[in-house]
Design an enzyme around this catalytic site. Structure first.
Site, short mmCIF file in Angstrom:
data_model
loop_
_atom_site.label_atom_id
_atom_site.label_comp_id
_atom_site.label_asym_id
_atom_site.label_seq_id
_atom_site.Cartn_x
_atom_site.Cartn_y
_atom_site.Cartn_z
N GLY A 1 24.80 8.14 -6.54
CA GLY A 1 24.92 6.96 -5.45
C GLY A 1 25.18 7.09 -4.14
O GLY A 1 25.62 6.17 -3.80
N ARG B 1 7.70 2.06 -20.76
CA ARG B 1 8.03 1.66 -19.48
C ARG B 1 7.74 0.33 -19.03
O ARG B 1 8.63 -0.11 -18.19
CB ARG B 1 7.14 2.78 -18.64
CG ARG B 1 7.50 2.80 -17.24
CD ARG B 1 6.85 3.89 -16.31
NE ARG B 1 5.52 3.84 -16.43
CZ ARG B 1 4.60 4.23 -15.42
NH1 ARG B 1 5.30 5.15 -14.54
NH2 ARG B 1 3.39 4.12 -15.60
N LEU C 1 8.05 4.24 -11.26
CA LEU C 1 7.87 2.91 -11.61
C LEU C 1 6.25 2.44 -11.99
O LEU C 1 5.33 3.34 -11.56
CB LEU C 1 8.17 2.05 -10.40
CG LEU C 1 9.35 2.26 -9.53
CD1 LEU C 1 9.55 1.16 -8.34
CD2 LEU C 1 10.49 2.02 -10.33
N HIS D 1 13.13 10.87 -0.17
CA HIS D 1 13.13 12.25 -0.82
C HIS D 1 13.60 13.39 -0.32
O HIS D 1 13.36 13.39 1.30
CB HIS D 1 11.50 12.41 -1.07
CG HIS D 1 10.91 13.54 -2.07
ND1 HIS D 1 11.15 13.69 -3.29
CD2 HIS D 1 10.58 14.76 -1.55
CE1 HIS D 1 10.87 14.72 -3.50
NE2 HIS D 1 10.43 15.42 -2.61
N ASP E 1 4.40 4.03 -3.97
CA ASP E 1 3.00 3.60 -4.46
C ASP E 1 3.03 4.06 -6.01
O ASP E 1 4.07 4.75 -6.52
CB ASP E 1 1.95 3.78 -3.63
CG ASP E 1 1.66 5.30 -3.48
OD1 ASP E 1 2.27 6.27 -4.24
OD2 ASP E 1 0.82 5.92 -2.69
N GLU E 2 1.79 4.19 -6.44
CA GLU E 2 1.66 4.64 -8.01
C GLU E 2 1.71 6.06 -8.26
O GLU E 2 1.75 6.47 -9.20
CB GLU E 2 0.47 4.04 -8.50
CG GLU E 2 0.44 2.44 -8.71
CD GLU E 2 -0.54 1.80 -9.36
OE1 GLU E 2 -1.68 2.50 -9.94
OE2 GLU E 2 -1.06 0.52 -9.05
#
Ligand code: GRF
Length: 206
Positions: A14, A68, A96, A112, A144-145
């Site tokens: 965190g 998921r 996600l 990242h 994004d995906e």
């Protein structure tokens, strides 16, 4: 102007979450309220750090049999209940679902520890060392995906030193991550922008 209601998703330490929380608390990111921190791990150290700052926290773990989509549905429901309009991933260790991404169009950011598109995925500093690059860094991007593949919001470079280990390089990058994530969040909440294919074009302040 109404404040952006931000949620941060974590799985562990965190430190990026606290960097954002503290930048917001110092009023460096105006018009933004950190309304919720969600962890998918009950033991995440970041939860304690959020609670120390009196930030609302929720633990939403993925059950053994849970898909998921079912897990993401629970998280989306919590985000909606708290009127969240922007989500920052900060060491959130799950990819996600498309459903989650579509629920917050251009509304999910990630950090990242590499200069994307180099070294996506896990252990980016180790990948950079193994490849032998002399410069790496960190990237804030829309989610994004794909894996660490969304449009790039901000980047910062970090030199790779001859005597670097994975630990020393990760630590040097992390210092820059904390600054870059706060700067990128500030841009997103305070500027108008267009996304033209992959390029983000900034307009004047909101
Ligand atoms: C950071 O290196 C971040 O770039 C990556 O995961 C790590 C999370 O660290 N996505 P922390 O939990 O923010 O300390």
């Amino acid at each position: 102007m109404s404040k952006t209601r931000l949620a941060i998703l974590i799985s562990g330490r965190g430190s990026n979450m606290t960097a954002l929380a503290d930048a917001i608390a110092r009023d460096e990111i105006k018009n933004c309220e950190l309304a919720l921190v969600i962890s998918d791990k009950a033991e995440a150290k970041g939860l304690r750090l959020a609670r120390q700052r009196n930030i609302n926290t929720l633990v939403i773990e993925r059950g053994g049999q849970q898909t998921r989509d079912a897990h993401d549905t629970e998280i989306i429901r919590a985000l909606r209940q708290h009127d969240i309009t922007l989500v920052c991933l900060a060491g959130y260790m799950r990819l996600l679902s498309p459903m989650f991404i579509n629920a917050f169009p251009n509304g999910i950011l990630n950090i990242h520890p590499s200069l994307l598109p180099s070294f996506p995925g896990l252990h980016a500093p180790r990948q950079a060392l193994d490849y032998g690059v002399k410069i790496t860094g960190c990237t804030v991007h829309f989610v994004d995906e794909g894996l660490d593949s969304g449009a790039i919001i901000a980047q910062f470079s970090v030199p790779v030193l001859d005597d670097d280990t994975e630990e020393s390089l990760s630590a040097r990058i992390l210092i820059e991550e904390h600054k870059l994530y706060a700067q990128a969040l500030k841009l997103i909440v305070s500027c108008n922008y267009q996304i033209n294919a992959r390029r983000i074009l900034w307009n004047k302040d909101k």
